[in-house]
Design a protein around this motif. Structure first.
Motif, PDB file in Angstrom:
ATOM      1  N   SER A   1      82.588  -9.652  13.706  1.00 38.47           N
ATOM      2  CA  SER A   1      81.562  -9.469  14.723  1.00 38.47           C
ATOM      3  C   SER A   1      80.808 -10.753  15.017  1.00 38.47           C
TER       4      SER A   1
ATOM      5  N   ILE B   1      79.050 -14.161  15.477  1.00 39.76           N
ATOM      6  CA  ILE B   1      79.340 -15.887  15.098  1.00 39.76           C
ATOM      7  C   ILE B   1      80.617 -15.776  14.230  1.00 39.76           C
TER       8      ILE B   1
ATOM      9  N   ASP C   1      85.020  -8.956   5.926  1.00 39.60           N
ATOM     10  CA  ASP C   1      83.937  -8.149   6.566  1.00 39.60           C
ATOM     11  C   ASP C   1      83.935  -6.639   5.697  1.00 39.60           C
TER      12      ASP C   1
ATOM     13  N   LEU D   1      85.588  -6.965   2.324  1.00 37.13           N
ATOM     14  CA  LEU D   1      84.478  -7.629   1.337  1.00 37.13           C
ATOM     15  C   LEU D   1      83.133  -6.962   1.547  1.00 37.13           C
ATOM     16  N   ASP D   2      82.683  -6.804   0.751  1.00 43.98           N
ATOM     17  CA  ASP D   2      81.020  -6.211   0.715  1.00 43.98           C
ATOM     18  C   ASP D   2      80.360  -7.467  -0.355  1.00 43.98           C
ATOM     19  N   VAL D   3      79.754  -8.098   0.475  1.00 42.21           N
ATOM     20  CA  VAL D   3      79.126  -9.421  -0.319  1.00 42.21           C
ATOM     21  C   VAL D   3      78.052  -9.018  -1.152  1.00 42.21           C
TER      22      VAL D   3
ATOM     23  N   VAL E   1      79.303 -16.638   6.762  1.00 50.04           N
ATOM     24  CA  VAL E   1      78.685 -16.141   7.936  1.00 50.04           C
ATOM     25  C   VAL E   1      77.980 -14.872   7.878  1.00 50.04           C
TER      26      VAL E   1
ATOM     27  N   ALA F   1      72.857 -20.307   7.681  1.00 50.91           N
ATOM     28  CA  ALA F   1      71.563 -19.532   7.359  1.00 50.91           C
ATOM     29  C   ALA F   1      70.957 -19.458   8.773  1.00 50.91           C
TER      30      ALA F   1
ATOM     31  N   TYR G   1      63.788 -12.100   5.234  1.00 51.84           N
ATOM     32  CA  TYR G   1      64.877 -12.711   5.869  1.00 51.84           C
ATOM     33  C   TYR G   1      64.951 -14.389   5.985  1.00 51.84           C
TER      34      TYR G   1
ATOM     35  N   LYS H   1      67.211 -16.973   3.926  1.00 56.28           N
ATOM     36  CA  LYS H   1      67.829 -18.023   4.465  1.00 56.28           C
ATOM     37  C   LYS H   1      67.246 -19.117   4.100  1.00 56.28           C
TER      38      LYS H   1
ATOM     39  N   PRO I   1      71.774 -21.442  13.169  1.00 57.82           N
ATOM     40  CA  PRO I   1      71.886 -20.981  14.440  1.00 57.82           C
ATOM     41  C   PRO I   1      70.382 -20.584  15.018  1.00 57.82           C
TER      42      PRO I   1
ATOM     43  N   THR J   1      71.316 -16.002  19.240  1.00 53.44           N
ATOM     44  CA  THR J   1      72.726 -16.319  19.626  1.00 53.44           C
ATOM     45  C   THR J   1      72.912 -14.964  20.076  1.00 53.44           C
TER      46      THR J   1
ATOM     47  N   THR K   1      74.560 -11.900  19.805  1.00 51.25           N
ATOM     48  CA  THR K   1      75.517 -11.069  19.196  1.00 51.25           C
ATOM     49  C   THR K   1      74.689  -9.655  18.921  1.00 51.25           C
ATOM     50  N   PRO K   2      75.670  -8.953  18.385  1.00 52.20           N
ATOM     51  CA  PRO K   2      74.845  -7.588  18.191  1.00 52.20           C
ATOM     52  C   PRO K   2      73.741  -7.885  17.472  1.00 52.20           C
TER      53      PRO K   2
END
Ligand SMILES: NC(=O)c1ccc[n+]([C@@H]2O[C@H](COP(=O)([O-])OP(=O)(O)OC[C@H]3O[C@@H](n4cnc5c(N)ncnc54)[C@H](O)[C@@H]3O)[C@@H](O)[C@H]2O)c1
Length: 246
Positions: free
Chosen positions: A15, A17, A36, A61-63, A88, A139, A153, A157, A183, A186, A188-189
């Protein structure tokens, strides 16, 4: 093509970026590992990149999961020598700090800070052995300047920015570059989930009076991942239409 023959990991590539970044790397000849937690969207993204003539594989992937990171690293190494890691994937939502739950804090820190730290550690040893590699962490200007309604958050970051600088110092002896992109707002969702009043305030405050397109952030990530940035490490680049000027 700038990344021909290179294997590139992009997290959050289903999704926004991450997807734009995966698309740009694929267009520049990279073999992209689309990483993702969202399986269907990740599979779909990789299929689209292949349909457009690129090389891409989706690997789940689950970070926020140590087991998932370990399994992911094994699969990634089987696909190729990972030359570039673009961290990302991220998570957040706007909410006053005093209304946050501790579970929410944990999730924000696990995904935005500990996830990139753990995935970097899992993929680093072969880069050290080869004495080459590029790590680009996404970040946010929230991590440089703070962002109202995104307090934890911002802290996560900010931690990612400082982690990147420390790692850049340690990895310089192995010719591995580590840098951060911040960024600004931006399209995005993730951004569009913020309250409309918040979005309006951003639009008014940005000197360009518009949000970034995801591909504009991807361009900066590709630059820092490329040999054109071979002498740049430990840096934090805001891509924010002038909203922030550090
Ligand atoms: N959009 C903005 O305005 C903006 C501004 C500053 C920073 N950022 C940062 O940019 C990055 C990308 O954000 P975006 O706007 O494209 O968001 P997005 O929500 O469009 O995409 C985020 C992706 O990360 C994935 N993801 C979430 N949790 C995950 C996990 N545990 N493991 C693996 N993948 C996971 C999601 O499935 C999704 O595909 C994030 O790190 C975000 O914090 C975004």
């Amino acid at each position: 093509m700038e990344f021909s023959g290179q294997t590139v990991v992009v997290t959050g590539a289903a999704s926004g970026i991450g997807l734009a970044t995966a698309r740009s790397f694929a267009a520049e000849g990279a073999h992209v590992i689309v990483a993702d937690i969202a399986r269907d969207k990740g599979e779909e993204a990789a299929a689209r990149l292949r349909a457009d003539g690129g090389k891409a594989d989706f690997v789940p992937l689950d970070v926020a999961s140590d087991d998932s990171i370990a399994a992911f690293a094994q699969t990634a190494f089987a696909i190729g020598d990972v030359a570039v890691l673009a961290n990302v994937a991220g998570y957040g939502k706007g909410q006053p700090f005093v209304e946050n739950t501790m579970d929410f804090w944990g999730r924000v820190v696990d995904i935005n800070l500990m996830g990139p730290i753990k995935l970097t550690r899992a993929l680093l040893d072969p880069m050290i052995s080869r004495r080459s590699g590029k790590i680009v962490n996404v970040a946010s200007d929230a991590g440089r300047n703070g962002s109202s309604g995104e307090t934890v958050y911002s802290g996560a970051k900010g931690g990612l920015i400082a982690f990147s600088k420390g790692l850049a110092r340690e990895m310089a002896r192995y010719a591995i570059n580590v840098n951060c992109i911040c960024p600004g707002p931006t399209e995005t969702p993730m951004l569009m989930a913020l309250p409309e009043a918040h979005l309006d305030a951003f639009r008014r405050a940005i000197p360009f009076h518009r949000f970034a397109r995801p591909d504009e952030i991807a361009d900066a990530i590709l630059f820092l991942a490329s040999d054109r940035a071979s002498y740049i490490t430990g840096q934090t680049l805001s891509v924010s239409g002038g909203l922030t000027m550090f």
